[in-house]
Design a protein around this motif. Structure first.
Motif, PDB file in Angstrom:
ATOM      1  N   ALA A  20       0.874  -1.181   0.000  1.00  6.74           N
ATOM      2  CA  ALA A  20       0.000   0.000   0.000  1.00  6.74           C
ATOM      3  C   ALA A  20       0.905   1.223   0.000  1.00  6.74           C
ATOM      4  CB  ALA A  20      -0.916   0.008   1.213  1.00  6.74           C
ATOM      5  N   HIS A  21       0.349   2.383  -0.313  1.00  7.02           N
ATOM      6  CA  HIS A  21       1.132   3.617  -0.240  1.00  7.02           C
ATOM      7  C   HIS A  21       1.360   3.934   1.228  1.00  7.02           C
ATOM      8  CE1 HIS A  21       2.578   7.653  -0.740  1.00  7.02           C
ATOM      9  NE2 HIS A  21       2.484   7.574  -2.079  1.00  7.02           N
ATOM     10  N   ALA A  22       2.617   3.983   1.625  1.00  5.40           N
ATOM     11  CA  ALA A  22       2.942   4.093   3.042  1.00  5.40           C
ATOM     12  C   ALA A  22       2.596   5.455   3.635  1.00  5.40           C
ATOM     13  CB  ALA A  22       4.424   3.815   3.260  1.00  5.40           C
ATOM     14  N   ALA A  23       2.328   6.477   2.788  1.00  4.18           N
ATOM     15  CA  ALA A  23       1.960   7.801   3.284  1.00  4.18           C
ATOM     16  C   ALA A  23       0.491   8.102   3.052  1.00  4.18           C
ATOM     17  CB  ALA A  23       2.820   8.865   2.613  1.00  4.18           C
ATOM     18  N   ALA A  24      -0.015   7.779   1.853  1.00  2.82           N
ATOM     19  CA  ALA A  24      -1.388   8.151   1.492  1.00  2.82           C
ATOM     20  C   ALA A  24      -2.429   7.249   2.159  1.00  2.82           C
ATOM     21  CB  ALA A  24      -1.561   8.103  -0.026  1.00  2.82           C
ATOM     22  N   ASN A  25      -2.225   5.952   2.144  1.00  2.00           N
ATOM     23  CA  ASN A  25      -3.207   5.050   2.743  1.00  2.00           C
ATOM     24  C   ASN A  25      -2.536   3.836   3.391  1.00  2.00           C
ATOM     25  OD1 ASN A  25      -2.385   4.266   0.191  1.00  2.00           O
ATOM     26  ND2 ASN A  25      -4.311   3.268  -0.328  1.00  2.00           N
ATOM     27  N   PRO A  26      -1.735   4.059   4.424  1.00  2.00           N
ATOM     28  CA  PRO A  26      -1.010   2.957   5.063  1.00  2.00           C
ATOM     29  C   PRO A  26      -1.934   1.928   5.708  1.00  2.00           C
ATOM     30  CG  PRO A  26      -0.862   4.960   6.388  1.00  2.00           C
ATOM     31  CD  PRO A  26      -1.471   5.354   5.077  1.00  2.00           C
ATOM     32  N   TRP A  27      -3.164   2.346   6.072  1.00  2.00           N
ATOM     33  CA  TRP A  27      -4.098   1.414   6.716  1.00  2.00           C
ATOM     34  C   TRP A  27      -4.528   0.261   5.801  1.00  2.00           C
ATOM     35  CZ3 TRP A  27      -4.934   6.590   5.725  1.00  2.00           C
ATOM     36  CH2 TRP A  27      -5.773   6.869   4.639  1.00  2.00           C
ATOM     37  N   GLN A  28      -4.281   0.429   4.509  1.00  2.00           N
ATOM     38  CA  GLN A  28      -4.638  -0.652   3.587  1.00  2.00           C
ATOM     39  C   GLN A  28      -3.530  -1.702   3.438  1.00  2.00           C
ATOM     40  OE1 GLN A  28      -5.764   1.195  -0.097  1.00  2.00           O
ATOM     41  NE2 GLN A  28      -7.777   1.862   0.678  1.00  2.00           N
ATOM     42  N   GLY A  29      -2.396  -1.446   4.016  1.00  2.00           N
ATOM     43  CA  GLY A  29      -1.275  -2.369   3.880  1.00  2.00           C
ATOM     44  C   GLY A  29      -1.098  -3.290   5.077  1.00  2.00           C
ATOM     45  N   ILE A  30      -0.333  -4.350   4.862  1.00  2.00           N
ATOM     46  CA  ILE A  30       0.114  -5.246   5.935  1.00  2.00           C
ATOM     47  C   ILE A  30       1.638  -5.304   5.830  1.00  2.00           C
ATOM     48  CG2 ILE A  30       0.134  -7.604   6.831  1.00  2.00           C
ATOM     49  CD1 ILE A  30      -2.686  -7.958   5.745  1.00  2.00           C
ATOM     50  N   ASN A  31       2.302  -4.815   6.866  1.00  2.00           N
ATOM     51  CA  ASN A  31       3.742  -4.611   6.779  1.00  2.00           C
ATOM     52  C   ASN A  31       4.530  -5.849   7.223  1.00  2.00           C
ATOM     53  OD1 ASN A  31       6.447  -3.649   7.066  1.00  2.00           O
ATOM     54  ND2 ASN A  31       5.631  -1.549   7.182  1.00  2.00           N
TER      55      ASN A  31
END
Length: 391
Positions: A160-171
């Motif tokens: 996911a875009h780590a600045a614009a929409n980090p909540w959509q990612g799984i790190n």
């Protein structure tokens, strides 16, 4: 003293041996034979030392050693043995019950385990296994090594875009760092002899993308296989914690495992007797318990697996360290290992196991005593298939 054994005339240098009280009768013959090979062995030593190669790719070493053995009368040499290009077997027919068999294969990658699995030791009816290893350790006859398991771990997340929409990612990297920190905390509660090591091999693509993949290589060691199993469960929980905390998925793959080395005290006594009569810089203590304490190490070797399959001697010997005082796996030690002093100490060590190899089949009842001691030691250790240690 001379005599006749199995149709062979045995002649020893009594004059040399008589100067040493209770010296083994074959000591001077063995010493003279090894010393006589020194001039031929030095270029072999230099060729291998000066041309380092990765495990299972040691083509120069394989060629150099097999060429040397073929130059010696009486030896049959079998290169590229048991499905490994750089493994080889040399056999000397003594026309007795016990032919002399020599295996050579890399430790890295578990070469001896592959030999066990391929039936090499059974094919040649091997009764005992003898080896030695240099270091900056105390000279010892009884070396106990650590049980060991190595594995890769991989975390899978979602980009996911780590600045614009980090909540959509799984790190995935967060999962790995969480596990790494958990391991650091676990180390506070581990036992003496427990070792946890690791490296991160993949930490993601770039900072502004949530890392969808992270990976690392890890190693766990312990004094015994039973303790290794206990410790590995705790380590696994640390990695699972990383996945649970981030919502990622985890994959763990075992890459290599070694059993702990179980030394044979009867073989150790025979080795110590020869070694201490060869004017070493420091004598090995006669007390087995003290010798074994000095020989305890958290390093690991596939000779451990061999020790569960048959009686084993894994002697340790010291060479002068490099300027920084470091032992194996260090450039300074690699340089020190190529010196004439290190070579001369290795020749001394070669004489002692040769004496053991002569004594075991020739002294009535000694082989049986060695095997009985091995059975006793193994019964006190966790029972495992020697070719398949726990993971």
């Amino acid at each position: 003293m001379g005599g006749i054994a199995d149709g062979f005339v045995v002649v020893n240098h009594d004059e040399a041996n008589s100067a040493i009280k209770d010296a083994p009768p074959n000591l001077s013959d063995i010493s003279a034979t090894v010393d006589g090979l020194a001039a031929d062995l030095w270029p072999v030593n230099k060729m291998i030392h000066d041309n380092p190669e990765f495990g299972f790719q040691e083509i120069i070493a394989h060629h150099t050693l097999t060429l040397f053995m073929r130059s010696k009368s009486g030896w049959k040499v079998f290169p590229s043995a048991y499905g490994m290009a750089t493994a080889w077997v040399a056999e000397f027919d003594t026309r007795r019950k016990w032919p002399v068999v020599f295996f050579n294969v890399e430790m890295g990658g578990g070469g001896k385990i592959k030999l066990l699995q391929a039936g090499a030791y059974k094919d040649h009816n091997v009764d005992i296994s003898l080896m030695s290893h240099p270091g900056i350790v105390n000279d010892c006859a009884l070396m106990r090594t650590a049980a060991y398991t190595a594995f890769t771990m991989e975390y899978f997340g979602r980009e996911a875009h780590a600045a614009a929409n980090p909540w959509q990612g799984i790190n995935a990297l967060d999962a790995l760092i969480t596990a790494y920190n958990a391991l650091s905390v676990l180390r506070q509660q581990t036992m003496p002899g427990d070792v946890i090591q690791g490296s991160i091999t993949n930490g993601g693509v770039c900072p502004n993308i949530t890392h969808a993949y992270a990976a690392g290589n890890f190693v766990v060691r312990a004094d015994t296989q039973a303790r290794l199993e206990e410790l590995k469960k705790k380590v696994d929980a640390c990695f699972q914690a990383g996945a649970t905390a981030t919502g990622g998925s985890l994959k763990m793959t075992t890459t290599q495992s070694y059993a702990d080395h179980v030394p044979n005290r009867v073989l150790g006594d025979a080795y110590r007797r020869y070694f201490n009569l060869l004017s070493p810089p420091h004598l090995i203590p006669e007390n087995d318990d003290i010798d074994e304490i000095r020989g305890r190490t958290t390093a690991s070797t596939d000779q451990g697996n061999v020790s569960y399959a048959m009686p084993s001697l894994h002697a340790g010997f010291s060479i002068p360290p490099g300027s920084g005082g470091n032992g194996p796996h260090n450039p300074e030690f690699a340089e020190a290992a190529g010196t004439k002093v290190a070579f001369e100490r290795s020749l001394r060590v070669a004489k002692a196991p040769t004496g053991v190899a002569v004594d075991v089949p020739s002294q009535n009842g000694l082989l049986e005593k060695v095997k009985n001691e091995w059975k006793r030691e193994i019964q006190q250790s966790p029972k495992n298939d020697p070719a398949r240690p726990p993971h």
